[in-house]
Design an enzyme around this catalytic site. Structure first.
Site, PDB file in Angstrom:
ATOM      1  N   THR A 152       0.863  -1.183   0.000  1.00 22.84           N
ATOM      2  CA  THR A 152      -0.059  -0.223  -0.008  1.00 22.84           C
ATOM      3  C   THR A 152       0.810   1.377  -0.073  1.00 22.84           C
ATOM      4  O   THR A 152       1.369   1.803  -1.062  1.00 22.84           O
ATOM      5  CB  THR A 152      -0.938   0.032   1.128  1.00 22.84           C
ATOM      6  N   LYS A 178       3.978  -7.130   4.001  1.00 17.82           N
ATOM      7  CA  LYS A 178       3.658  -5.614   3.657  1.00 17.82           C
ATOM      8  C   LYS A 178       3.499  -4.762   5.163  1.00 17.82           C
ATOM      9  O   LYS A 178       2.846  -5.564   6.101  1.00 17.82           O
ATOM     10  CB  LYS A 178       2.726  -5.353   2.690  1.00 17.82           C
ATOM     11  N   THR A 189       0.100  -8.080  13.161  1.00 11.98           N
ATOM     12  CA  THR A 189       0.455  -6.481  13.118  1.00 11.98           C
ATOM     13  C   THR A 189       0.632  -5.854  11.673  1.00 11.98           C
ATOM     14  O   THR A 189       0.698  -4.756  11.357  1.00 11.98           O
ATOM     15  CB  THR A 189       1.813  -6.152  13.727  1.00 11.98           C
ATOM     16  N   GLU A 272       6.075   4.385   7.317  1.00 14.57           N
ATOM     17  CA  GLU A 272       5.738   5.484   6.680  1.00 14.57           C
ATOM     18  C   GLU A 272       6.597   6.963   7.300  1.00 14.57           C
ATOM     19  O   GLU A 272       6.496   7.012   8.532  1.00 14.57           O
ATOM     20  CB  GLU A 272       4.192   5.871   7.024  1.00 14.57           C
ATOM     21  N   ASN A 395      -0.407  10.206   6.183  1.00 16.00           N
ATOM     22  CA  ASN A 395      -1.551   9.847   6.888  1.00 16.00           C
ATOM     23  C   ASN A 395      -2.396  11.066   6.673  1.00 16.00           C
ATOM     24  O   ASN A 395      -3.742  10.756   6.885  1.00 16.00           O
ATOM     25  CB  ASN A 395      -1.356   9.408   8.338  1.00 16.00           C
ATOM     26  N   THR A 400      -7.251  11.470   0.606  1.00 13.82           N
ATOM     27  CA  THR A 400      -7.609  12.949  -0.279  1.00 13.82           C
ATOM     28  C   THR A 400      -6.359  13.099  -1.233  1.00 13.82           C
ATOM     29  O   THR A 400      -6.561  13.801  -2.117  1.00 13.82           O
ATOM     30  CB  THR A 400      -7.743  14.025   0.727  1.00 13.82           C
TER      31      THR A 400
END
Length: 400
Positions: A152, A178, A189, A272, A395, A400
């Site tokens: 992702t 992933k 997790t 991230e 995040n 959006t």
């Protein structure tokens, strides 16, 4: 002896894979298919989140109904199929039905998994088309495509494999995973898929997976969030002919641990917005459970993680977390190290050593050590990453 080898999920004999694009994501590969020939024994561990996604429900059902026998695993990215009600369960079951028809097995021998946005409907027509496309490209050389298809927000794919040489012969263990956000050590997790060509009983397979998950997948965190979809699946095909009995069980655990450890650290490295891999070792605890609890509290602390990102040797934040972690802690005997540099010990502050500690924090891999000062001998190591502005951006903009 365990040796790293080329390949990933298909390195063990008896497994083929594919990764294709079927339009769930705006671009890129988004459906992975793993097929075992012949059918494999399977074990799984799953999310502890009470908001359980439809694919987790269906996979648990299929493991129970099939007697833990699995022919295929199908995974999509881009849509979690979570919080989608009865229609989401219907789609997850159709995902298994379409795959079963394509590979020629009962539906209960198909395990399903999804990852992506929560609450969005998963288009079954796209899944069906993707499965049909994937069956046309199945191969042992398609492991990287499969690993890419489950991503992702991951910055890169995560796969590895090892060969274990034993007195009874050699076997292999491979895997792909992933995970970039919603990663917190509370098994499961993230998504991880593991294969082996060793032959092992269902009980032994589940025992080994549980044993290995605790110090690997359950020891990592990116942001303290536990997903609705997380699972780890382990398939054993037996094609190597090596039978794992009690004598060979330690060899199997060693090989499985090597794969899971590498995948777990790769997840943290690819967190991230992450720029640093951070190990947090807690010692001097009264029990492993207390050491784990303290290490996890430190690894999830935004103040600790932002200090690491800013390369600030702010040892006081570690002491503060230790004091509120809910475990036995004796600050008059506690010690704190940043890398090899002791900055606090037995109520003495070594401020003159901070430049040396700051230099350690400039590295890509950072070590933090806290002795709780209780006189206990238990310890635990957790792995995390730093918190950056990029994590917030990813995040904030996720939908959006």
């Amino acid at each position: 002896m365990v040796e790293r080898i080329e390949g990933g999920i298909t390195a063990p004999a008896g497994f083929t894979a594919a990764g294709v694009a079927c339009g769930i994501k705006a671009s890129g590969l988004d459906l992975a298919l793993l097929v075992a020939t012949p059918a494999a024994r399977a074990a799984g561990i799953f999310t502890t989140n009470l908001a359980v996604a439809a694919p987790v429900v269906v996979t648990r059902e299929h493991l129970a109904r099939s007697g833990a026998t699995t022919r295929a695993v199908v995974v999509n990215s881009g849509c979690a199929n979570a919080c989608t009600g009865p229609s989401g369960l219907d789609v997850a079951r159709a995902m298994a039905d379409d795959t079963a028809l394509a590979v020629g097995c009962p539906p209960e021998q198909v395990l399903v998994s999804s990852t992506g946005v929560i609450g969005a409907p998963l288009d079954p027509a796209k899944i069906k088309a993707g499965v049909l496309s994937a069956t046309q490209t199945l191969g042992r050389d398609q492991h990287t495509a499969a690993a890419e298809a489950i991503m992702t927000t991951d910055p890169w794919s995560k796969e590895t494999a090892v060969r274990a040489d034993t007195p009874a012969g050699s076997f292999r263990v491979g895997g792909m995973a992933k995970g970039a956000g919603m990663i917190e050590p509370n098994m499961a997790t993230m998504l991880a898929f593991l294969t082996t060509d060793a032959e092992i009983s269902p009980g032994g397979l589940h025992r080994a997976l549980r044993e290995v998950a605790d110090p690997t997948f359950n020891a990592i965190t990116v942001d303290g969030e536990t997903s609705t979809n997380d699972m780890v699946l382990l398939l054993a095909g037996g094609s190597s002919g090596v039978q794992i009995d009690e004598g060979l069980y330690p060899h199997f655990v060693e090989a499985l641990h090597a794969v899971c450890h590498e995948l777990a650290l790769a997840i943290v490295r690819g967190g991230e917005g992450a720029s640093k891999l951070v190990s947090i070792h807690v010692a001097g605890a009264g029990s492993v459970d207390e050491a784990r609890q303290a290490a996890k509290a430190m690894a999830n602390s935004p103040l600790v993680k932002t200090a690491v990102h800013g390369e600030d040797p702010n040892w006081g934040r570690l002491v503060a977390v230790a004091g509120r972690a809910g475990v036995a802690f004796e600050p008059t005997r506690a010690r704190v190290f940043v890398g090899p540099v002791e900055l606090f010990g037995h109520e003495t502050v070594y401020a003159d050593r901070e430049p040396e500690a700051a230099a350690h924090l400039k590295q890509d891999e950072v070590s933090l050590i806290v002795d709780l000062g209780t006189g206990g001998t238990a310890s635990f190591t957790a792995w995390t990453c730093d918190f950056s502005a990029e994590y917030v951006r990813i995040n904030a903009d996720y939908r959006t």
